[in-house]
Design a protein around this motif. Structure first.
Motif, mmCIF file in Angstrom:
data_model
loop_
_atom_site.group_PDB
_atom_site.id
_atom_site.type_symbol
_atom_site.label_atom_id
_atom_site.label_comp_id
_atom_site.label_asym_id
_atom_site.label_seq_id
_atom_site.Cartn_x
_atom_site.Cartn_y
_atom_site.Cartn_z
ATOM 1 N N LEU A 110 18.973 -1.016 1.488
ATOM 2 C CA LEU A 110 17.559 -0.631 1.465
ATOM 3 C C LEU A 110 16.730 -1.560 2.335
ATOM 4 O O LEU A 110 15.864 -1.103 3.100
ATOM 5 N N GLU A 111 16.971 -2.851 2.247
ATOM 6 C CA GLU A 111 16.232 -3.813 3.065
ATOM 7 C C GLU A 111 16.429 -3.529 4.546
ATOM 8 O O GLU A 111 15.466 -3.554 5.330
ATOM 9 N N CYS A 112 17.670 -3.269 4.943
ATOM 10 C CA CYS A 112 17.945 -3.025 6.358
ATOM 11 C C CYS A 112 17.321 -1.720 6.821
ATOM 12 O O CYS A 112 16.754 -1.646 7.924
ATOM 13 N N GLU A 113 17.408 -0.678 6.016
ATOM 14 C CA GLU A 113 16.825 0.602 6.395
ATOM 15 C C GLU A 113 15.318 0.496 6.582
ATOM 16 O O GLU A 113 14.765 0.992 7.570
ATOM 17 N N VAL A 114 14.638 -0.179 5.648
ATOM 18 C CA VAL A 114 13.195 -0.387 5.772
ATOM 19 C C VAL A 114 12.882 -1.217 7.013
ATOM 20 O O VAL A 114 11.957 -0.914 7.775
ATOM 21 N N ALA A 115 13.661 -2.282 7.222
ATOM 22 C CA ALA A 115 13.418 -3.166 8.370
ATOM 23 C C ALA A 115 13.506 -2.403 9.682
ATOM 24 O O ALA A 115 12.637 -2.538 10.559
ATOM 25 N N LEU A 116 14.543 -1.590 9.850
ATOM 26 C CA LEU A 116 14.722 -0.849 11.099
ATOM 27 C C LEU A 116 13.614 0.175 11.305
ATOM 28 O O LEU A 116 13.018 0.259 12.396
ATOM 29 N N LYS A 117 13.363 0.941 10.286
ATOM 30 C CA LYS A 117 12.368 2.010 10.397
ATOM 31 C C LYS A 117 10.992 1.446 10.715
ATOM 32 O O LYS A 117 10.286 1.935 11.609
ATOM 33 N N ARG A 118 10.592 0.412 10.010
ATOM 34 C CA ARG A 118 9.266 -0.180 10.217
ATOM 35 C C ARG A 118 9.181 -0.904 11.563
ATOM 36 O O ARG A 118 8.187 -0.820 12.273
ATOM 37 N N LEU A 119 10.233 -1.636 11.917
ATOM 38 C CA LEU A 119 10.231 -2.415 13.157
ATOM 39 C C LEU A 119 10.093 -1.521 14.380
ATOM 40 O O LEU A 119 9.240 -1.758 15.247
ATOM 41 N N PHE A 120 10.922 -0.488 14.483
ATOM 42 C CA PHE A 120 10.910 0.345 15.685
ATOM 43 C C PHE A 120 9.701 1.287 15.727
ATOM 44 O O PHE A 120 9.304 1.723 16.814
ATOM 45 N N ALA A 121 9.093 1.560 14.575
ATOM 46 C CA ALA A 121 7.850 2.325 14.582
ATOM 47 C C ALA A 121 6.687 1.466 15.062
ATOM 48 O O ALA A 121 5.809 1.943 15.801
ATOM 49 N N ARG A 122 6.693 0.201 14.669
ATOM 50 C CA ARG A 122 5.595 -0.701 15.041
ATOM 51 C C ARG A 122 5.720 -1.162 16.487
ATOM 52 O O ARG A 122 4.709 -1.339 17.182
ATOM 53 N N PHE A 123 6.944 -1.384 16.950
ATOM 54 C CA PHE A 123 7.171 -1.873 18.313
ATOM 55 C C PHE A 123 8.149 -0.939 19.032
ATOM 56 O O PHE A 123 9.335 -1.264 19.203
ATOM 57 N N PRO A 124 7.691 0.224 19.463
ATOM 58 C CA PRO A 124 8.590 1.223 20.074
ATOM 59 C C PRO A 124 9.197 0.776 21.396
ATOM 60 O O PRO A 124 10.216 1.331 21.824
ATOM 61 N N ASP A 125 8.592 -0.221 22.054
ATOM 62 C CA ASP A 125 9.111 -0.700 23.337
ATOM 63 C C ASP A 125 9.925 -1.983 23.189
ATOM 64 O O ASP A 125 10.178 -2.684 24.183
ATOM 65 N N LEU A 126 10.328 -2.313 21.987
ATOM 66 C CA LEU A 126 11.108 -3.514 21.717
ATOM 67 C C LEU A 126 12.333 -3.574 22.630
ATOM 68 O O LEU A 126 13.013 -2.569 22.850
ATOM 69 N N SER A 127 12.617 -4.773 23.167
ATOM 70 C CA SER A 127 13.766 -4.921 24.064
ATOM 71 C C SER A 127 14.340 -6.322 23.939
ATOM 72 O O SER A 127 13.661 -7.263 23.506
ATOM 73 N N LEU A 128 15.611 -6.464 24.325
ATOM 74 C CA LEU A 128 16.243 -7.776 24.341
ATOM 75 C C LEU A 128 15.632 -8.632 25.444
ATOM 76 O O LEU A 128 15.344 -8.147 26.535
ATOM 77 N N ALA A 129 15.464 -9.916 25.164
ATOM 78 C CA ALA A 129 14.898 -10.839 26.155
ATOM 79 C C ALA A 129 15.974 -11.582 26.926
ATOM 80 O O ALA A 129 15.670 -12.340 27.842
ATOM 81 N N VAL A 130 17.253 -11.392 26.546
ATOM 82 C CA VAL A 130 18.385 -12.030 27.225
ATOM 83 C C VAL A 130 19.492 -10.997 27.375
ATOM 84 O O VAL A 130 19.464 -9.937 26.745
#
Length: 412
Positions: free
Chosen positions: A365-385
């Motif tokens: 549950l923690e992981c599912e919430v984390a993924l859903k909320r994270l990618f909704a809030r930051f849709p352009d998230l990308s690796l920095a390395v």
């Protein structure tokens, strides 16, 4: 075949999947050398692991079924001694396991975990709000700033851990899973762990609350046959807290990392062709939060299907990494991340049988919430390395990233 030279496990866990694949090719049961000169049998392959995890000839109680521990040939000076010296439900056998597990079961029912959802979402949003305030273009370590804080804050609340214990416990648990640690540091870390947990019990006895620690303290004084000794009480708390923290942090980090590496898979989630739950299960399969489970012991001689005999009293380590990428279960593309994979749920990353992880529902549950909320809030998230530049935690037990540098992009 019983006289094969032991394969020396890399204590740093630098390339756990290559190592697991190599051991699997050698057979379902292979002698391995652990840090500190202890020889054990690594069990590989999904089917062999499933069989042994429910086999009554396999115990987790070193005090009853590991002659080297009973005789003192291996003692507290062993760098990994904490994994067998604790006396809790995860190291118990038979009726003792039932007795020690019973007081904790009610805490992690599916219904109770489901009631935690609003609080998990609230904490996730608070952490994401904090990230949204950072200067644009700043590189952020998502492990320390998000993946770490979400499950640990939940665990702290579930166990009623006072804030003054947070920092010491973080440091101790890091050492708990570090399999490159020196003997001296391992012993000091174990001593500090017991001191900190004793302080927690004293605090909760003086200030009881609606939390797991208080509930176990109450059980300690019951007279219905489920009574816990003081050491069992502390050791159960050590197990529950360390497992609940480390595995969830690793799981969230690995899931984010795999989705950023595979934008086509992220697109499946965004378009509804797969669910966030699917992403969690595929991550658990591909990157189990724990590489090996330590330790189990042969109660009697165990003959494997390929003819290898594990002798009575021999210690076993279970390779969850090999089970998740077993080509006999997941096909020739078992090393590939695929959220639509038909066998994504056919993994053993939370164990199997009587020792199946009680906190599995909460971690999912923690992981599912984390993924859903994270990618909704930051849709352009990308690796920095580049992916190859990321470092794994130094452990052959814990499977995770030391850090996860990202660029957040524009927040929504």
């Amino acid at each position: 075949m019983n006289r094969q030279c032991p394969y020396v496990l890399d204590p740093s866990g630098a390339d756990i999947h290559a190592e697991a694949a190599h051991l699997h090719r050698r057979g379902t049961a292979t002698p391995v050398a652990l840090p500190g000169g202890v020889t054990a049998w690594a069990i590989s392959g999904s089917e062999a692991i499933r069989r042994l995890l429910v086999d009554p000839r396999v115990s987790k109680d070193a005090y009853r079924h590991w002659p080297a521990w009973i005789n003192g040939d291996v003692g507290v000076e062993w760098p990994l001694a904490i994994w067998v010296s604790v006396q809790n439900m995860i190291t118990a056998y038979g009726s003792e396991h039932t007795r020690l597990r019973k007081p904790v079961v009610a805490t992690f029912t599916a219904r109770r975990v489901a009631r935690m959802l609003p609080r998990i979402e609230q904490i996730a949003d608070e952490l994401l709000d904090r990230l949204a305030e950072l200067p644009p273009g700043e590189v952020v370590d998502l492990r320390s700033a998000f993946a770490h804080d979400l499950p640990t804050r939940i665990v702290f609340e579930v166990f009623g851990i006072p804030q003054q214990s947070w920092a010491p416990l973080h440091k101790i648990i890091k050492g708990f899973f570090d399999t490159t640690i020196t003997v001296e540091d391992a012993q000091a870390n174990g001593e500090q762990l017991y001191v900190t947990m004793a302080e927690l019990l004293a605090h909760r006895r003086e200030h009881p609350g609606d939390d797991v620690t208080t509930a176990l303290i109450d059980t300690r004084d019951e007279g219905d046959g489920s009574r816990l000794s003081e050491k069992e009480l502390i050791d159960n708390l050590i197990l529950l807290f360390t497992a609940g923290y480390e595995t969830s942090v690793n799981l969230i980090c690995s899931a984010v990392y795999e989705l950023l590496r595979h934008p086509d898979q992220l697109e499946h989630l965004r378009t509804g062709r797969a669910s966030w739950e699917d992403a969690v299960e595929e991550t658990l399969r591909l990157e189990p939060p724990a590489t090996y489970a330590l330790m189990r012991f042969a109660v009697e001689d165990i003959e494997m299907e390929d003819g290898v005999v594990i002798p009575q009293g021999a210690p076993l380590v279970i390779s969850f990494a090999s089970a998740g990428r077993d080509p006999e279960v997941h096909g020739p593309g078992a090393d590939r991340f695929d959220v639509t994979r038909a066998t994504r749920r056919e993994h053993l990353s939370f164990g199997f049988g009587t020792h199946h992880c009680l906190g599995a529902s909460l971690a999912r549950l923690e992981c599912e919430v984390a993924l859903k909320r994270l990618f909704a809030r930051f849709p352009d998230l990308s690796l920095a390395v580049r992916p190859g530049e990321l470092r794994k935690v130094e452990s052959f037990i814990s499977n995770g990233l030391q850090e996860l540098p990202v660029l957040l992009g524009t927040a929504r």
